[in-house]
Write a protein that holds these residues in place. Structure first.
Motif, PDB file in Angstrom:
ATOM      1  N   ASP A 218    -165.389  41.505  12.380  1.00  0.00           N
ATOM      2  CA  ASP A 218    -165.131  42.778  13.049  1.00  0.00           C
ATOM      3  C   ASP A 218    -166.262  43.782  12.866  1.00  0.00           C
ATOM      4  O   ASP A 218    -166.182  44.908  13.360  1.00  0.00           O
ATOM      5  N   ASP A 219    -167.327  43.385  12.171  1.00  0.00           N
ATOM      6  CA  ASP A 219    -168.486  44.269  12.032  1.00  0.00           C
ATOM      7  C   ASP A 219    -169.166  44.431  13.391  1.00  0.00           C
ATOM      8  O   ASP A 219    -169.309  43.450  14.133  1.00  0.00           O
TER       9      ASP A 219
ATOM     10  N   GLU B  66    -179.062  40.914   8.895  1.00  0.00           N
ATOM     11  CA  GLU B  66    -178.835  42.056   8.009  1.00  0.00           C
ATOM     12  C   GLU B  66    -177.384  42.120   7.556  1.00  0.00           C
ATOM     13  O   GLU B  66    -177.091  42.303   6.364  1.00  0.00           O
ATOM     14  N   THR B  67    -176.453  41.972   8.487  1.00  0.00           N
ATOM     15  CA  THR B  67    -175.031  41.985   8.133  1.00  0.00           C
ATOM     16  C   THR B  67    -174.688  40.815   7.225  1.00  0.00           C
ATOM     17  O   THR B  67    -173.940  40.962   6.246  1.00  0.00           O
ATOM     18  N   TYR B  68    -175.245  39.659   7.530  1.00  0.00           N
ATOM     19  CA  TYR B  68    -174.945  38.469   6.731  1.00  0.00           C
ATOM     20  C   TYR B  68    -175.436  38.630   5.295  1.00  0.00           C
ATOM     21  O   TYR B  68    -174.734  38.293   4.340  1.00  0.00           O
ATOM     22  N   GLU B  69    -176.621  39.174   5.131  1.00  0.00           N
ATOM     23  CA  GLU B  69    -177.165  39.337   3.784  1.00  0.00           C
ATOM     24  C   GLU B  69    -176.405  40.394   2.982  1.00  0.00           C
ATOM     25  O   GLU B  69    -176.397  40.363   1.751  1.00  0.00           O
TER      26      GLU B  69
ATOM     27  N   MET C  35    -169.935  30.589  15.693  1.00  0.00           N
ATOM     28  CA  MET C  35    -171.372  30.695  15.989  1.00  0.00           C
ATOM     29  C   MET C  35    -171.701  32.002  16.691  1.00  0.00           C
ATOM     30  O   MET C  35    -172.803  32.526  16.552  1.00  0.00           O
ATOM     31  N   MET C  36    -170.758  32.521  17.441  1.00  0.00           N
ATOM     32  CA  MET C  36    -170.977  33.772  18.147  1.00  0.00           C
ATOM     33  C   MET C  36    -170.915  34.973  17.203  1.00  0.00           C
ATOM     34  O   MET C  36    -171.723  35.889  17.275  1.00  0.00           O
TER      35      MET C  36
ATOM     36  N   LEU D 126    -165.111  32.643   6.237  1.00  0.00           N
ATOM     37  CA  LEU D 126    -166.052  32.530   7.356  1.00  0.00           C
ATOM     38  C   LEU D 126    -165.815  33.640   8.379  1.00  0.00           C
ATOM     39  O   LEU D 126    -166.723  34.005   9.126  1.00  0.00           O
ATOM     40  N   THR D 127    -164.606  34.178   8.416  1.00  0.00           N
ATOM     41  CA  THR D 127    -164.272  35.226   9.387  1.00  0.00           C
ATOM     42  C   THR D 127    -164.268  36.619   8.755  1.00  0.00           C
ATOM     43  O   THR D 127    -163.809  37.579   9.372  1.00  0.00           O
ATOM     44  N   LYS D 128    -164.764  36.741   7.547  1.00  0.00           N
ATOM     45  CA  LYS D 128    -164.625  37.968   6.756  1.00  0.00           C
ATOM     46  C   LYS D 128    -165.160  39.204   7.465  1.00  0.00           C
ATOM     47  O   LYS D 128    -164.540  40.271   7.438  1.00  0.00           O
TER      48      LYS D 128
END
Length: 437
Positions: free
Chosen positions: A14-15, A22-25, A98-99, A9-11
């Motif tokens: 740091d992005d 977009e980052t999640y996908e 969530m943040m 979940l914390t992978k």
């Protein structure tokens, strides 16, 4: 069990744009939802049971079993409510999640809703965290625009609306039935159970109430399998969790690791104590509502069973670390002030009991009263424990009884010296608003 960190979940926290769709996908986002929509809902419930996922909100109740408590469909609505009312002192895992990566939660909500037959889900957020509220609203907006929420999701025929609701800021609304009353527009107070929310929850309809981290853990489990999840953690406490380290530690923050890791291992990862010359004195394994641990518990595996066997609760994995400069009486007094203030007042043991606990602790902290007050504290705690309407009363007693168990001599020292003996030392925590006798 591996004792290394398991960034899932914390992978990608740091992005630079970790919170965007977009980052999640780019990190396998919404692949699990597409997989879920091709499965039978009953198979999703069974998969969650098989994974061994237990509630990450504190109680540790099996998540899949809770989903399975819903009665058979009767043609009426059923609801999913996400408990995001994180507000216990020291607990800080759901709000950072969530943040930094809200889409984990949104995808988990979509998968869970499909599994239980829900077409309208709610995320109940603590109202003071306005920045998180705005981020969640934007995340939901992005998910709608991409077709992950709304009508006929990905051509499956499944419809889902998600409402993000900001509460008015009350710790009691972290209790699931008080949360439901608040969501319905009433004063947040615990309901009498039974009926349980699975039978008559939101708007008197079948409802599943789950913690943020519980729901956010569903997409990785579905994508990688129940066995993958079960290989982490211990036999009865499977999987990973976010451990929040705060207080007298060099690098406080969130550490995602398998359940069963020890505080000694986490402290090594966090760089050790903030001042290496100051020894660990006491700590909380699951937030301020759990019984205290001391340095002798450094090697206790942080899983539900081991922590319970050692006399405490894993709770929300909020590890508050205190070194030898901290007055345990002052710390407990400050926590008790919180529970007195946050008591909803519905039941007598909690309403009256927390008030008296605060009066007696305040006297003791300032070197007033007598040793008989220690027995009076324990007597009041005994009359609250198991007799209050919800777990707030029980939680208020935990730091008091455990601190007297481990640090009775420190309470006596306040009485002997007629003041807090730490007033003459380098006390770096719980220092504000001190009053000496």
């Amino acid at each position: 069990m591996s004792t290394t960190l398991t960034p899932i979940l914390t992978k990608f926290w740091d992005d630079p744009q970790s919170w965007t769709l977009e980052t999640y996908e780019k990190n396998e986002g919404y692949q699990a939802l597409k997989k879920a929509l091709a499965m039978a809902p009953a198979d999703l419930v069974q998969m969650t049971k098989d994974s061994g996922l237990r509630g990450r909100g504190g109680a540790g109740f099996p998540t899949g079993m809770k989903w399975g408590f819903l009665p058979p469909p009767d043609g009426g609505p059923r609801y999913l409510v996400v408990n995001a009312d994180e507000s216990e002192p020291g607990t800080c895992k759901d709000i950072p999640l969530m943040m930094a990566a809200p889409q984990f939660l949104i995808e988990g909500v979509a998968i869970t809703s499909f599994a239980i037959g829900c077409n309208h889900a709610f995320i109940y957020l603590r109202g003071e965290v306005v920045h998180v509220y705005r981020r969640l609203l934007r995340a939901v907006e992005e998910a709608y625009a991409a077709g992950h929420l709304g009508k006929n999701i990905h051509g499956s025929g499944f419809d889902l609306d998600v409402t993000v609701h900001a509460g008015a800021g009350a710790y009691i609304c972290g209790e699931e039935t008080a949360l439901l009353d608040s969501l319905e527009g009433r004063r947040g107070q615990p309901r009498l159970k039974p009926p349980f929310p699975a039978v008559a929850g939101l708007y008197a309809r079948p409802t599943v109430v789950n913690n943020v981290e519980s729901i956010a853990s569903v997409p990785p489990i579905l994508l990688h399998g129940s066995e993958w999840f079960g290989d982490m953690g211990t036999e009865k406490s499977q999987g990973f969790g976010i451990f929040s380290l705060s207080g007298h530690v060099k690098n406080p923050g969130q550490y995602e690791a398998p359940l069963g890791i020890t505080l000694r291992e986490l402290l090594d990862m966090a760089g050790g104590m903030r001042d290496p010359d100051k020894a660990l004195k006491f700590w909380t394994p699951g937030g301020s509502s759990t019984p205290l641990f001391t340095a002798e518990h450094l090697d206790t595996p942080l899983d539900f069973e081991s922590v319970a066997a050692a006399g405490s609760m894993l709770g929300t994995r909020a590890l508050q670390i205190f070194d030898e400069t901290t007055c345990v009486v002052r710390a407990v007094d400050r926590w008790t002030d919180f529970y007195k203030h946050e008591s909803c007042g519905k039941c007598t043991p909690c309403r009256e009991g927390t008030w008296w606990l605060k009066q007696i602790l305040g006297r003791l902290e300032h070197g007033q009263g007598s040793e008989e007050d220690l027995d009076k504290l324990l007597d009041i705690c005994d009359n609250i424990l198991g007799r209050s309407f919800c777990a707030l009363g029980d939680g208020a007693t935990s730091p008091i009884t455990s601190s007297i168990q481990y640090f009775r001599d420190e309470y006596r020292a306040h009485l002997t010296e007629g003041r807090c003996p730490f007033d003459s030392r380098e006390s770096t925590l719980f220092h504000k608003d001190r009053v000496t006798a």
